[in-house]
Motif scaffolding. Structure first.
Motif, PDB file in Angstrom:
ATOM      1  N   GLN A 105      29.509  46.861  43.927  1.00 52.15           N
ATOM      2  CA  GLN A 105      30.556  45.962  44.430  1.00 52.15           C
ATOM      3  C   GLN A 105      30.242  44.508  44.076  1.00 52.15           C
ATOM      4  O   GLN A 105      31.154  43.707  43.837  1.00 52.15           O
ATOM      5  N   LEU A 106      28.953  44.163  44.049  1.00 50.85           N
ATOM      6  CA  LEU A 106      28.554  42.821  43.636  1.00 50.85           C
ATOM      7  C   LEU A 106      28.980  42.566  42.189  1.00 50.85           C
ATOM      8  O   LEU A 106      29.525  41.502  41.866  1.00 50.85           O
ATOM      9  N   TRP A 107      28.750  43.539  41.311  1.00 53.52           N
ATOM     10  CA  TRP A 107      29.183  43.387  39.921  1.00 53.52           C
ATOM     11  C   TRP A 107      30.708  43.276  39.858  1.00 53.52           C
ATOM     12  O   TRP A 107      31.246  42.489  39.072  1.00 53.52           O
ATOM     13  N   GLU A 108      31.415  44.036  40.670  1.00 58.52           N
ATOM     14  CA  GLU A 108      32.876  43.953  40.704  1.00 58.52           C
ATOM     15  C   GLU A 108      33.329  42.534  41.038  1.00 58.52           C
ATOM     16  O   GLU A 108      34.208  41.985  40.372  1.00 58.52           O
ATOM     17  N   ARG A 109      32.721  41.929  42.069  1.00 55.30           N
ATOM     18  CA  ARG A 109      33.117  40.579  42.478  1.00 55.30           C
ATOM     19  C   ARG A 109      32.797  39.558  41.395  1.00 55.30           C
ATOM     20  O   ARG A 109      33.622  38.695  41.055  1.00 55.30           O
ATOM     21  N   VAL A 110      31.589  39.637  40.838  1.00 53.99           N
ATOM     22  CA  VAL A 110      31.170  38.671  39.822  1.00 53.99           C
ATOM     23  C   VAL A 110      32.067  38.770  38.588  1.00 53.99           C
ATOM     24  O   VAL A 110      32.525  37.755  38.039  1.00 53.99           O
TER      25      VAL A 110
ATOM     26  N   ASN B 230      35.132  40.110  38.393  1.00 54.58           N
ATOM     27  CA  ASN B 230      36.535  39.794  38.680  1.00 54.58           C
ATOM     28  C   ASN B 230      36.781  38.292  38.792  1.00 54.58           C
ATOM     29  O   ASN B 230      37.883  37.816  38.502  1.00 54.58           O
ATOM     30  N   GLU B 231      35.782  37.550  39.239  1.00 54.04           N
ATOM     31  CA  GLU B 231      35.929  36.097  39.273  1.00 54.04           C
ATOM     32  C   GLU B 231      36.187  35.550  37.866  1.00 54.04           C
ATOM     33  O   GLU B 231      37.055  34.695  37.661  1.00 54.04           O
ATOM     34  N   LYS B 232      35.410  36.054  36.909  1.00 53.23           N
ATOM     35  CA  LYS B 232      35.575  35.597  35.530  1.00 53.23           C
ATOM     36  C   LYS B 232      36.879  36.126  34.928  1.00 53.23           C
ATOM     37  O   LYS B 232      37.586  35.398  34.208  1.00 53.23           O
ATOM     38  N   LEU B 233      37.219  37.382  35.205  1.00 46.91           N
ATOM     39  CA  LEU B 233      38.448  37.958  34.662  1.00 46.91           C
ATOM     40  C   LEU B 233      39.676  37.243  35.214  1.00 46.91           C
ATOM     41  O   LEU B 233      40.652  37.013  34.491  1.00 46.91           O
ATOM     42  N   ALA B 234      39.629  36.893  36.516  1.00 43.00           N
ATOM     43  CA  ALA B 234      40.773  36.208  37.132  1.00 43.00           C
ATOM     44  C   ALA B 234      40.987  34.832  36.515  1.00 43.00           C
ATOM     45  O   ALA B 234      42.128  34.374  36.384  1.00 43.00           O
ATOM     46  N   GLU B 235      39.908  34.164  36.123  1.00 43.54           N
ATOM     47  CA  GLU B 235      40.030  32.842  35.497  1.00 43.54           C
ATOM     48  C   GLU B 235      40.841  32.899  34.199  1.00 43.54           C
ATOM     49  O   GLU B 235      41.521  31.938  33.838  1.00 43.54           O
ATOM     50  N   HIS B 236      40.764  34.055  33.522  1.00 45.08           N
ATOM     51  CA  HIS B 236      41.428  34.185  32.222  1.00 45.08           C
ATOM     52  C   HIS B 236      42.665  35.081  32.302  1.00 45.08           C
ATOM     53  O   HIS B 236      43.200  35.476  31.259  1.00 45.08           O
ATOM     54  N   GLY B 237      43.097  35.415  33.521  1.00 44.91           N
ATOM     55  CA  GLY B 237      44.312  36.201  33.677  1.00 44.91           C
ATOM     56  C   GLY B 237      44.199  37.616  33.152  1.00 44.91           C
ATOM     57  O   GLY B 237      45.184  38.205  32.696  1.00 44.91           O
ATOM     58  N   ILE B 238      42.998  38.197  33.222  1.00 45.38           N
ATOM     59  CA  ILE B 238      42.759  39.558  32.725  1.00 45.38           C
ATOM     60  C   ILE B 238      42.782  40.523  33.911  1.00 45.38           C
ATOM     61  O   ILE B 238      42.356  40.180  35.011  1.00 45.38           O
ATOM     62  N   GLU B 239      43.277  41.731  33.678  1.00 43.88           N
ATOM     63  CA  GLU B 239      43.348  42.732  34.739  1.00 43.88           C
ATOM     64  C   GLU B 239      41.963  42.978  35.333  1.00 43.88           C
ATOM     65  O   GLU B 239      40.975  43.123  34.612  1.00 43.88           O
ATOM     66  N   LEU B 240      41.892  43.046  36.671  1.00 43.54           N
ATOM     67  CA  LEU B 240      40.614  43.156  37.366  1.00 43.54           C
ATOM     68  C   LEU B 240      40.088  44.581  37.332  1.00 43.54           C
ATOM     69  O   LEU B 240      40.825  45.533  37.100  1.00 43.54           O
ATOM     70  N   ILE B 241      38.783  44.711  37.580  1.00 48.82           N
ATOM     71  CA  ILE B 241      38.148  46.025  37.634  1.00 48.82           C
ATOM     72  C   ILE B 241      37.962  46.435  39.087  1.00 48.82           C
ATOM     73  O   ILE B 241      38.075  45.617  40.002  1.00 48.82           O
TER      74      ILE B 241
ATOM     75  N   ASP C 260      38.533  37.330  46.647  1.00 48.46           N
ATOM     76  CA  ASP C 260      38.798  38.474  45.778  1.00 48.46           C
ATOM     77  C   ASP C 260      40.110  39.160  46.134  1.00 48.46           C
ATOM     78  O   ASP C 260      40.827  39.653  45.257  1.00 48.46           O
ATOM     79  N   TYR C 261      40.424  39.217  47.424  1.00 57.33           N
ATOM     80  CA  TYR C 261      41.609  39.950  47.889  1.00 57.33           C
ATOM     81  C   TYR C 261      42.408  39.071  48.856  1.00 57.33           C
ATOM     82  O   TYR C 261      42.454  39.323  50.059  1.00 57.33           O
ATOM     83  N   PRO C 262      43.066  38.016  48.337  1.00 57.71           N
ATOM     84  CA  PRO C 262      43.765  37.072  49.221  1.00 57.71           C
ATOM     85  C   PRO C 262      44.956  37.684  49.949  1.00 57.71           C
ATOM     86  O   PRO C 262      45.386  37.157  50.974  1.00 57.71           O
ATOM     87  N   HIS C 263      45.515  38.778  49.444  1.00 61.21           N
ATOM     88  CA  HIS C 263      46.707  39.357  50.054  1.00 61.21           C
ATOM     89  C   HIS C 263      46.373  40.433  51.091  1.00 61.21           C
ATOM     90  O   HIS C 263      47.272  41.093  51.605  1.00 61.21           O
TER      91      HIS C 263
END
Length: 652
Positions: free
Chosen positions: A194-199, A201-212, A434-437
């Motif tokens: 889950q730590l890898w998921e968060r790390v 996804n932070e980078k993927l979200a910056e570039h508008g890429i689908e999250l893992i 990570d999950y604002p909604h």
């Protein structure tokens, strides 16, 4: 699309493995193995993009470095057992959508997090598929990182040299982990995934890429069938067949011909996996279509529909009422005209020169004309009212259906809020970033209280019955009364943003307070003889907790602050008090294990701080908090007695 891969394995002598050989292969360098007297040379290896040693922050801040060969020879030397684990490896897939530098930064961020989590040293090597591997069918997007970790914590000795000391918590047995209040290792692996998921996804979200997503297909409620394990024999047959097909294609190209490569699997496991892959792709595509068609309306739209329904109903009623009033007035005028005519008819016919007679005739003509006009107006107004009534009746029905759908969705979101896809799972270390909604803990408590206040917390009532009951409560008055809760149910992110605005004064205050506390804690390191690892950090927190609590008390007593900010400050104060008790407990557990030059100072600091702490906050401490303090003292006294007994036996 980025995919999730994060797996771990140990490098063990029991498997015939060596930490030095493994590091040499992953980094693509030459290393001398002092234990076995061998030289491992993989400097000609292709596909290694970078390889870096990453120290824990506690050592990095002191400008300490170590060479790769020296590090892994120390790791081998620190172990005596013939089947010892000499290293641990994490393998993660790096998103191909990122560029080279972004992938490297992402891998290093994760490696740094692991190094800090366990107090170990990481060796991070980033690989890409070679041209030869791609020709044999490998995916050209297969960028990945091999992160080797030492199994022991890295610290500095008196000569300012890196030494590997105790085993990290990742290498302890489940029994020992339970003794120090840690979860099983299987739970630890899940947390790191889950730590890898968060790390990532932070980078993927910056570039508008689908999250893992680190969850399994089962947990994500995806009907995905796992593929069969191919095995080395079947894998070799598939690769050999592909290479034969590739040679045929090259030969045809030389002749100026085209040859279509046959990708049909030749082994039974390969054929089965091809069928499973095709079936899983259909499931994924179907899932995407369902998600696209299943979008809920926002609360603003729901409120708009309900308000429109109410406004249109009022408008229709007003129009009908005005039409009825005009009809009644017309009827009254008609009645007056009829009475005038009847009165004239009952009168004897007078002389044509009679002024009274002529006036009566004129009034009758006027009354008859008015009657005809009023009848025409009555018919026209009636047709208009009927037409408008039919229109608004249809419109009201349509809006009422929309309002019912909105009510159903509001009720469903409220009653399904405890599902994993609706709430932030703190036990999985999910965050609002990570999950604002999703609903956070504060929002969940507000919704729990709301559900209880309207009588829907009865567990004996079925789900559908609770939905119907809640739907029946929702009307314009209910929405006006519980507007904030309705907005929270439909849009937790917006509600959280508004709430945070009201708390901004405390957030700024706390940031400044935490910054001052960190500066003070760091200033104590030299006077205490060194950082002393986790025990030192907790002890310094304890020492600074008194001024920290006094500052919080001043903020809480400030009447100029908002009620929400002061309430949050009170909660943070309670959390700080509880955390300090736990820090006393765990500091006492391990303080006697510190080096001689640190042990006495930290023991003295803990004793004096505990006396002051109990005098200041004894009346506020709960039973559990007092128990934590007593458990720590009891463990300290037991360890102290054991050490003294050991010293006496050694002196004899």
């Amino acid at each position: 699309m980025a995919i999730f891969i994060a797996s771990t394995k140990s490098i063990s002598r029991g498997k015939g493995q060596s930490a030095v050989a493994s590091a040499s292969y992953r980094a693509g360098v030459e290393l001398q193995d002092e234990r076995y007297g061998k030289k491992h040379d993989y400097s000609n290896r292709f596909g290694v993009m970078s390889a870096d040693i990453i120290l824990p922050s506690s050592l990095k801040n002191q400008n300490i470095s170590i060479e790769r060969g020296e590090l892994w020879n120390k790791a081998e030397k620190a172990e005596n057992r013939k089947d010892a684990r000499v290293a641990r490896e994490w393998l993660v897939n790096l998103p191909h959508e990122l560029n080279k530098e972004q992938r490297k930064k992402l891998a290093h961020t994760f490696a740094q997090a692991l190094a800090d989590r366990y107090g170990v040293i990481a060796d991070c090597a980033i690989h890409k598929p070679t041209d030869k591997e791609i020709e044999r069918g490998a995916d050209a997007r297969n960028f990945h990182a091999h992160i080797m970790l030492t199994t022991r914590k890295a610290e500095l000795n008196d000569n300012n040299e890196i030494v590997l000391t105790d085993k990290s918590t990742a290498e302890l047995s489940d029994k020992k982990r339970r003794e120090i209040k840690l979860e099983r290792m299987s739970h630890e692996v899940k947390e790191v995934r889950q730590l890898w998921e968060r790390v990532a996804n932070e980078k993927l979200a910056e570039h508008g890429i689908e999250l893992i997503d680190s969850r399994s297909y089962k947990d994500r409620q995806l009907d995905i069938e796992p593929q069969l394990k191919m095995g080395s024999v079947a894998t070799k047959k598939e690769r050999d067949k592909y290479e034969r097909e590739l040679r045929k294609a090259k030969e045809a190209q030389k002749k100026g011909e085209h040859y279509e490569i046959d990708n049909t699997p030749v082994t039974v496991p390969g054929q089965i996996n091809a069928i499973i892959k095709e079936r899983n792709e259909l499931v994924f595509n179907s899932r995407k279509r369902e998600q696209k068609n299943d979008r809920l309306r926002t609360v603003e739209r729901a409120t708009k529909y309900i308000e429109n329904a109410t406004n249109n109903t009022v408008s229709v009623n007003q129009r009908v009422e005005r039409a009825t009033q005009r009809i009644d007035e017309t009827k009254r005028q008609l009645e007056r005209a009829e009475r005038a005519i009847n009165s004239t008819a009952r009168t004897a016919t007078p002389s044509p020169f009679d002024e009274q007679y002529r006036a009566s005739v004129n009034r009758r003509k006027q009354a008859t004309a008015r009657l005809a006009e009023q009848e025409r107006r009555i018919a026209e107004e009636t047709r208009r009212a009927d037409k408008q009534s039919r229109y608004y009746k249809y419109d009201d029905k349509r809006i009422a259906e929309l309002a019912e759908n909105v009510k159903l969705k509001i009720a469903g979101k409220l009653l399904r809020r405890k599902n994993d896809d609706s709430r932030i799972r703190w036990e999985w270390h999910e965050t609002v970033e990570d999950y604002p909604h999703k609903y956070d803990q504060r929002q969940m408590q507000l919704l729990d209280d709301f559900e209880k206040s309207i009588g829907l917390d009865n567990k004996d009532i079925g789900f559908l019955e609770r939905v119907r009951s809640f739907k029946s409560m929702i009307n314009s008055e209910f929405i006006e009364q519980h507007k904030d809760i309705i907005q929270l149910i439909n849009d937790p992110k917006s509600e959280r943003e508004r709430y945070n605005e009201r708390l901004s004064s405390f957030v700024q205050f706390r940031e400044q307070l935490d910054s001052k506390r960190d500066e003070f804690n760091n200033s104590l390191i030299g006077a205490m003889g060194g950082s002393a690892g986790e025990v030192g950090r907790m002890t310094r927190d304890i020492i600074s907790s008194f001024n920290y609590m006094q500052a919080l008390d001043s903020f809480i007593a400030d009447d100029t602050q908002t009620a929400d900010a002061r309430e949050l400050a009170e909660k943070h104060r309670a959390d700080t008090l509880d955390r300090t008790c736990q820090q006393f407990k765990y500091s006492y557990f391990d303080v006697l294990r510190l080096p001689d030059n640190q042990r006495e100072r930290y023991v003295h600091a803990l004793k004096s701080s505990l006396d002051t702490f109990q005098r200041a906050y004894r009346a506020e401490l709960s039973v559990e908090q007092n128990k934590a303090l007593q458990d720590g003292l009891r463990a300290f006294e037991t360890d102290l007695a054991r050490n003294q007994s050991y010293s006496i036996r050694m002196n004899r």
